[in-house]
Design a protein around this motif. Structure first.
Motif, PDB file in Angstrom:
ATOM      1  N   GLN A 275       0.907  -1.172   0.019  1.00  0.00           N
ATOM      2  CA  GLN A 275      -0.049  -0.015   0.044  1.00  0.00           C
ATOM      3  C   GLN A 275       1.006   1.364   0.052  1.00  0.00           C
ATOM      4  O   GLN A 275       1.912   1.129   0.400  1.00  0.00           O
ATOM      5  N   VAL A 276       0.335   2.134  -0.357  1.00  0.00           N
ATOM      6  CA  VAL A 276       0.905   3.528  -0.443  1.00  0.00           C
ATOM      7  C   VAL A 276       1.192   4.000   1.020  1.00  0.00           C
ATOM      8  O   VAL A 276       0.524   4.156   1.752  1.00  0.00           O
ATOM      9  N   GLN A 277       2.614   4.470   1.318  1.00  0.00           N
ATOM     10  CA  GLN A 277       3.045   4.868   2.619  1.00  0.00           C
ATOM     11  C   GLN A 277       3.946   6.324   2.315  1.00  0.00           C
ATOM     12  O   GLN A 277       4.789   6.432   1.370  1.00  0.00           O
ATOM     13  N   LEU A 278       3.516   7.446   2.898  1.00  0.00           N
ATOM     14  CA  LEU A 278       4.317   8.471   2.844  1.00  0.00           C
ATOM     15  C   LEU A 278       4.663   8.847   4.300  1.00  0.00           C
ATOM     16  O   LEU A 278       3.933   8.802   5.332  1.00  0.00           O
ATOM     17  N   ALA A 279       5.891   9.108   4.436  1.00  0.00           N
ATOM     18  CA  ALA A 279       6.509   9.386   5.605  1.00  0.00           C
ATOM     19  C   ALA A 279       7.299  10.693   5.869  1.00  0.00           C
ATOM     20  O   ALA A 279       8.393  10.771   5.227  1.00  0.00           O
ATOM     21  N   GLU A 280       6.781  11.787   6.523  1.00  0.00           N
ATOM     22  CA  GLU A 280       7.411  12.989   6.748  1.00  0.00           C
ATOM     23  C   GLU A 280       8.409  12.983   7.676  1.00  0.00           C
ATOM     24  O   GLU A 280       8.322  12.122   9.022  1.00  0.00           O
ATOM     25  N   SER A 281       9.387  13.860   7.508  1.00  0.00           N
ATOM     26  CA  SER A 281      10.560  13.925   8.672  1.00  0.00           C
ATOM     27  C   SER A 281      11.199  15.257   8.635  1.00  0.00           C
ATOM     28  O   SER A 281      11.029  16.066   7.575  1.00  0.00           O
ATOM     29  N   GLY A 282      11.525  15.903   9.628  1.00  0.00           N
ATOM     30  CA  GLY A 282      12.421  17.219   9.440  1.00  0.00           C
ATOM     31  C   GLY A 282      11.874  18.054  10.363  1.00  0.00           C
ATOM     32  O   GLY A 282      12.355  19.297  10.148  1.00  0.00           O
ATOM     33  N   GLY A 283      10.584  18.051  10.836  1.00  0.00           N
ATOM     34  CA  GLY A 283       9.907  19.083  11.541  1.00  0.00           C
ATOM     35  C   GLY A 283      10.798  19.447  12.957  1.00  0.00           C
ATOM     36  O   GLY A 283      11.397  18.896  13.257  1.00  0.00           O
ATOM     37  N   GLY A 284      10.306  20.750  13.507  1.00  0.00           N
ATOM     38  CA  GLY A 284      10.941  20.941  14.577  1.00  0.00           C
ATOM     39  C   GLY A 284      10.715  22.155  15.198  1.00  0.00           C
ATOM     40  O   GLY A 284       9.680  22.979  14.466  1.00  0.00           O
ATOM     41  N   LEU A 285      11.302  22.761  16.183  1.00  0.00           N
ATOM     42  CA  LEU A 285      11.272  24.114  16.644  1.00  0.00           C
ATOM     43  C   LEU A 285      12.470  25.054  16.228  1.00  0.00           C
ATOM     44  O   LEU A 285      13.526  24.439  16.206  1.00  0.00           O
ATOM     45  N   VAL A 286      12.061  25.988  15.730  1.00  0.00           N
ATOM     46  CA  VAL A 286      13.121  27.134  15.074  1.00  0.00           C
ATOM     47  C   VAL A 286      12.702  28.417  15.418  1.00  0.00           C
ATOM     48  O   VAL A 286      11.415  28.847  15.618  1.00  0.00           O
ATOM     49  N   GLN A 287      13.549  29.242  15.470  1.00  0.00           N
ATOM     50  CA  GLN A 287      13.129  30.863  15.770  1.00  0.00           C
ATOM     51  C   GLN A 287      12.959  31.284  14.340  1.00  0.00           C
ATOM     52  O   GLN A 287      13.229  31.025  13.505  1.00  0.00           O
ATOM     53  N   ALA A 288      12.133  32.402  14.448  1.00  0.00           N
ATOM     54  CA  ALA A 288      11.738  33.233  13.494  1.00  0.00           C
ATOM     55  C   ALA A 288      12.926  33.682  12.534  1.00  0.00           C
ATOM     56  O   ALA A 288      13.869  34.004  13.314  1.00  0.00           O
ATOM     57  N   GLY A 289      12.778  33.555  11.319  1.00  0.00           N
ATOM     58  CA  GLY A 289      14.012  33.986  10.555  1.00  0.00           C
ATOM     59  C   GLY A 289      14.767  32.716  10.168  1.00  0.00           C
ATOM     60  O   GLY A 289      15.774  32.668   9.114  1.00  0.00           O
ATOM     61  N   GLY A 290      14.582  31.420  10.767  1.00  0.00           N
ATOM     62  CA  GLY A 290      15.405  30.333  10.599  1.00  0.00           C
ATOM     63  C   GLY A 290      14.982  29.579   9.484  1.00  0.00           C
ATOM     64  O   GLY A 290      13.975  30.011   8.783  1.00  0.00           O
ATOM     65  N   SER A 291      15.543  28.380   9.333  1.00  0.00           N
ATOM     66  CA  SER A 291      15.240  27.373   8.026  1.00  0.00           C
ATOM     67  C   SER A 291      15.034  25.941   8.829  1.00  0.00           C
ATOM     68  O   SER A 291      15.698  25.568   9.804  1.00  0.00           O
ATOM     69  N   LEU A 292      14.175  25.395   7.870  1.00  0.00           N
ATOM     70  CA  LEU A 292      14.058  23.690   8.138  1.00  0.00           C
ATOM     71  C   LEU A 292      13.868  23.088   6.762  1.00  0.00           C
ATOM     72  O   LEU A 292      13.460  23.812   5.862  1.00  0.00           O
ATOM     73  N   ARG A 293      14.216  21.953   6.750  1.00  0.00           N
ATOM     74  CA  ARG A 293      14.093  21.164   5.407  1.00  0.00           C
ATOM     75  C   ARG A 293      13.313  19.933   5.856  1.00  0.00           C
ATOM     76  O   ARG A 293      13.787  19.187   6.635  1.00  0.00           O
ATOM     77  N   LEU A 294      12.039  20.025   5.327  1.00  0.00           N
ATOM     78  CA  LEU A 294      11.122  18.633   5.343  1.00  0.00           C
ATOM     79  C   LEU A 294      11.473  17.675   4.190  1.00  0.00           C
ATOM     80  O   LEU A 294      11.731  18.262   2.973  1.00  0.00           O
ATOM     81  N   SER A 295      11.312  16.562   4.632  1.00  0.00           N
ATOM     82  CA  SER A 295      11.485  15.430   3.679  1.00  0.00           C
ATOM     83  C   SER A 295      10.355  14.274   3.649  1.00  0.00           C
ATOM     84  O   SER A 295       9.480  14.435   4.835  1.00  0.00           O
ATOM     85  N   CYS A 296       9.913  13.863   2.646  1.00  0.00           N
ATOM     86  CA  CYS A 296       8.694  13.002   2.627  1.00  0.00           C
ATOM     87  C   CYS A 296       9.122  11.779   1.748  1.00  0.00           C
ATOM     88  O   CYS A 296       9.352  11.904   0.674  1.00  0.00           O
ATOM     89  N   ALA A 297       9.362  10.469   2.419  1.00  0.00           N
ATOM     90  CA  ALA A 297       9.729   9.403   1.704  1.00  0.00           C
ATOM     91  C   ALA A 297       8.606   8.624   1.272  1.00  0.00           C
ATOM     92  O   ALA A 297       7.765   8.364   2.324  1.00  0.00           O
ATOM     93  N   ALA A 298       8.427   8.220   0.136  1.00  0.00           N
ATOM     94  CA  ALA A 298       7.171   7.645  -0.334  1.00  0.00           C
ATOM     95  C   ALA A 298       7.478   5.894  -0.783  1.00  0.00           C
ATOM     96  O   ALA A 298       8.647   5.813  -1.195  1.00  0.00           O
TER      97      ALA A 298
END
Length: 123
Positions: free
Chosen positions: A1-24
């Motif tokens: 079956q189809v599965q999607l799994a996100e990662s990379g979230g978290g706590l960051v200060q305003a002005g900062g950066s994050l990179r989210l990933s989604c493995a299918a």
């Protein structure tokens, strides 16, 4: 079956950066349009960005245009969301989603969803 799994979230200060990933898995990834959506507490799920099958075409919500970049690696069955210049208003649970067929910005038109990854931007 189809599965999607996100990662990379978290706590960051305003002005900062994050990179989210989604493995299918469980699908022919390159056949699917991939999208990122988000849902803040007490609000409806909203469109953030999507990308066509080859990665040559992208669309963004006005609220993130110029700050977020969606990309995909079909060899790795993964879609990414690079988020820069984050604002407190970006705080939400971020979901990736997949659909066949035409582009859509409506969550109702995406049959496959991940569990989401939370992003919190502090001021």
């Amino acid at each position: 079956q189809v599965q999607l799994a996100e990662s990379g979230g978290g706590l960051v200060q305003a002005g900062g950066s994050l990179r989210l990933s989604c493995a299918a898995s469980g699908l022919t990834f390159s056949d699917f349009i991939m999208g990122w959506f988000r849902q803040a507490p007490g609000k409806e799920r909203e469109f953030v960005a999507n990308i066509n099958r080859s990665g040559s075409s992208t669309y963004y919500a006005d609220s993130v245009k110029g700050r977020f970049t969606i990309s995909r690696d079909n060899a790795k069955n993964t879609v990414y969301l690079q988020m820069n210049s984050l604002k407190p208003d970006d705080t939400a649970v971020y979901y990736c989603a997949a659909r066949l067929g035409f582009y859509s910005h409506s969550p109702a038109n995406y049959p496959y969803w991940g569990q989401g990854t939370p992003v919190t931007v502090s001021s």
